[in-house]
Design a protein around this motif. Sequence first.
Motif, mmCIF file in Angstrom:
data_model
loop_
_atom_site.group_PDB
_atom_site.id
_atom_site.type_symbol
_atom_site.label_atom_id
_atom_site.label_comp_id
_atom_site.label_asym_id
_atom_site.label_seq_id
_atom_site.Cartn_x
_atom_site.Cartn_y
_atom_site.Cartn_z
ATOM 1 N N VAL A 122 -3.161 15.806 -4.098
ATOM 2 C CA VAL A 122 -2.178 15.342 -3.208
ATOM 3 C C VAL A 122 -1.431 14.252 -4.061
ATOM 4 C CG1 VAL A 122 -2.198 13.524 -1.398
ATOM 5 C CG2 VAL A 122 -3.943 15.402 -1.696
ATOM 6 N N LYS A 123 0.017 14.500 -4.040
ATOM 7 C CA LYS A 123 0.779 13.646 -4.775
ATOM 8 C C LYS A 123 1.717 12.650 -4.132
ATOM 9 C CE LYS A 123 -0.149 16.779 -7.804
ATOM 10 N NZ LYS A 123 -1.295 16.479 -8.927
ATOM 11 N N VAL A 124 1.366 12.344 -2.835
ATOM 12 C CA VAL A 124 2.100 11.260 -2.267
ATOM 13 C C VAL A 124 1.382 9.989 -2.785
ATOM 14 C CG1 VAL A 124 2.311 12.643 -0.009
ATOM 15 C CG2 VAL A 124 0.180 11.203 -0.135
ATOM 16 N N PRO A 125 1.721 8.848 -2.297
ATOM 17 C CA PRO A 125 1.327 7.553 -2.933
ATOM 18 C C PRO A 125 -0.151 7.278 -2.232
ATOM 19 C CG PRO A 125 3.574 7.098 -2.113
ATOM 20 C CD PRO A 125 3.319 8.555 -1.804
ATOM 21 N N ILE A 126 -1.087 7.056 -3.030
ATOM 22 C CA ILE A 126 -2.485 6.556 -2.588
ATOM 23 C C ILE A 126 -2.883 5.207 -2.957
ATOM 24 C CG2 ILE A 126 -4.914 7.526 -2.657
ATOM 25 C CD1 ILE A 126 -3.847 10.165 -3.509
ATOM 26 N N VAL A 127 -3.515 4.361 -2.109
ATOM 27 C CA VAL A 127 -3.998 3.204 -2.361
ATOM 28 C C VAL A 127 -5.426 3.215 -2.573
ATOM 29 C CG1 VAL A 127 -4.310 0.338 -1.848
ATOM 30 C CG2 VAL A 127 -1.975 1.852 -1.089
ATOM 31 N N ILE A 151 -2.188 3.484 -6.580
ATOM 32 C CA ILE A 151 -2.106 2.012 -6.570
ATOM 33 C C ILE A 151 -3.528 1.482 -6.494
ATOM 34 C CG2 ILE A 151 -1.239 0.060 -5.231
ATOM 35 C CD1 ILE A 151 0.947 2.168 -3.814
ATOM 36 N N LEU A 152 -3.836 0.906 -7.568
ATOM 37 C CA LEU A 152 -5.338 0.443 -7.677
ATOM 38 C C LEU A 152 -5.269 -1.101 -7.431
ATOM 39 C CD1 LEU A 152 -6.171 2.139 -11.107
ATOM 40 C CD2 LEU A 152 -6.007 3.051 -8.887
ATOM 41 N N THR A 153 -6.356 -1.645 -6.546
ATOM 42 C CA THR A 153 -6.058 -2.862 -6.306
ATOM 43 C C THR A 153 -7.543 -3.746 -6.577
ATOM 44 O OG1 THR A 153 -6.757 -2.439 -3.869
ATOM 45 C CG2 THR A 153 -4.531 -2.639 -4.363
ATOM 46 N N PRO A 184 0.012 5.318 -16.078
ATOM 47 C CA PRO A 184 1.077 4.733 -15.472
ATOM 48 C C PRO A 184 0.848 4.422 -13.855
ATOM 49 C CG PRO A 184 1.531 7.049 -15.770
ATOM 50 C CD PRO A 184 0.101 6.883 -16.325
ATOM 51 N N VAL A 185 0.065 3.814 -13.678
ATOM 52 C CA VAL A 185 -0.381 3.066 -12.100
ATOM 53 C C VAL A 185 0.385 1.889 -11.759
ATOM 54 C CG1 VAL A 185 -2.630 4.533 -12.063
ATOM 55 C CG2 VAL A 185 -2.451 2.050 -12.890
ATOM 56 N N GLN A 186 0.068 1.636 -10.625
ATOM 57 C CA GLN A 186 0.573 0.328 -9.904
ATOM 58 C C GLN A 186 -0.845 -0.295 -9.764
ATOM 59 O OE1 GLN A 186 3.556 0.483 -10.160
ATOM 60 N NE2 GLN A 186 3.733 2.748 -9.755
ATOM 61 N N LEU A 187 -1.232 -1.626 -10.596
ATOM 62 C CA LEU A 187 -2.252 -2.142 -10.781
ATOM 63 C C LEU A 187 -2.171 -3.690 -10.174
ATOM 64 C CD1 LEU A 187 -5.355 -2.061 -11.641
ATOM 65 C CD2 LEU A 187 -4.599 -2.770 -13.805
ATOM 66 N N VAL A 188 -2.948 -3.889 -9.103
ATOM 67 C CA VAL A 188 -3.086 -5.379 -8.592
ATOM 68 C C VAL A 188 -4.336 -5.881 -9.002
ATOM 69 C CG1 VAL A 188 -3.196 -6.959 -6.546
ATOM 70 C CG2 VAL A 188 -1.623 -4.824 -6.548
ATOM 71 N N VAL A 189 -4.413 -7.115 -9.965
ATOM 72 C CA VAL A 189 -5.516 -7.678 -10.313
ATOM 73 C C VAL A 189 -5.579 -8.832 -9.130
ATOM 74 C CG1 VAL A 189 -6.811 -9.214 -11.950
ATOM 75 C CG2 VAL A 189 -5.218 -7.148 -12.618
ATOM 76 N N LYS A 190 -6.499 -8.817 -8.402
ATOM 77 C CA LYS A 190 -6.509 -9.759 -7.122
ATOM 78 C C LYS A 190 -7.358 -10.822 -7.295
ATOM 79 C CE LYS A 190 -8.486 -6.840 -4.277
ATOM 80 N NZ LYS A 190 -9.226 -5.912 -3.135
ATOM 81 N N TYR A 234 9.301 3.017 0.483
ATOM 82 C CA TYR A 234 9.535 2.123 -0.571
ATOM 83 C C TYR A 234 8.768 2.759 -1.956
ATOM 84 C CZ TYR A 234 10.987 -1.860 2.229
ATOM 85 O OH TYR A 234 11.529 -2.850 3.164
ATOM 86 N N SER A 235 9.398 2.772 -2.897
ATOM 87 C CA SER A 235 8.648 3.331 -4.149
ATOM 88 C C SER A 235 7.415 2.704 -4.300
ATOM 89 C CB SER A 235 9.840 2.899 -5.287
ATOM 90 O OG SER A 235 9.885 1.459 -5.783
ATOM 91 N N PRO A 236 6.302 3.215 -4.982
ATOM 92 C CA PRO A 236 5.001 2.656 -5.090
ATOM 93 C C PRO A 236 4.954 1.172 -5.623
ATOM 94 C CG PRO A 236 4.835 4.981 -5.579
ATOM 95 C CD PRO A 236 6.435 4.447 -5.603
#
Length: 277
Positions: A122-127, A151-153, A184-190, A234-236
Amino acid sequence: MVKILQEDWVQSHRKERALDGHKRSFGHVWVIAGSEGTLGASILSSRAALRAGCGLVTAIIPKDGVTALLVNSPEIMYAINEGKSVLENLPLHEENTAIVFGPGVGLSEQASEELHYLLEHVKVPIVIDADGLTLLAQHPEWYALLSHNHILTPHLGELSRLVGKTVDAESALVEAQKFVQHYPVQLVVKGRNSQIFTSDRKQWMNSTGNDGMATAGSGDVLSGIIASLAAQSYSPDLATCLGVYYHGLAGDMYASTYSKSSLVAGDLIEMLKQIKI
């Protein structure tokens, strides 16, 4: 250089809703979350996604969660989670689609197979959040499947598992930066002033949020908000930055009206009504 997420930047990147839009053009979020004892995770994430503006939300949940879901949120559609075979037959590849995977799913072999299927096909955005991050950390060979659409949180404990070493508030930022350089992910350090590392090698520090948000379910709400924005085209990286900001802003608005100590995750969803997203 670390950039600060502030209101002027957020407003300059916010898109106006299309006046001729319809529910499908505003995006569809699929929430794969919840298991016995943690069904609230699915409800919180799903409700947050709707409040953040997407047109459709479908929760993929265990059969015994249907009544609880519909009592709390009749606007949310559902599908019964019976394993990877269910995912294979869902339209998860459609335009304006995003997925939440992980909150409360548990660490079963079934959940592991579902995550691997999503990463591989699956290539759509995944949180990916909560148990989803733990499952991912158990299979570092899957890291090669990660892309800018993921998108990793993680909080500090989950990040420690991802990078294979114990991190604290200071070392977490170094390790997060290294991780995004390799994957190359989006990474949120909460945490306090959550930090965001985007796939284009930028680092952001959030200016909203407070310690009252350190409460059960807060991360589930964040996952739903980010996925909702990603489904709205919106872009990831932008969905991640905006989602973190709005999540924190909801917490600040509640705390200024009531108190930090009384804040629960559902309050964050209710405060979204007062934010122009």
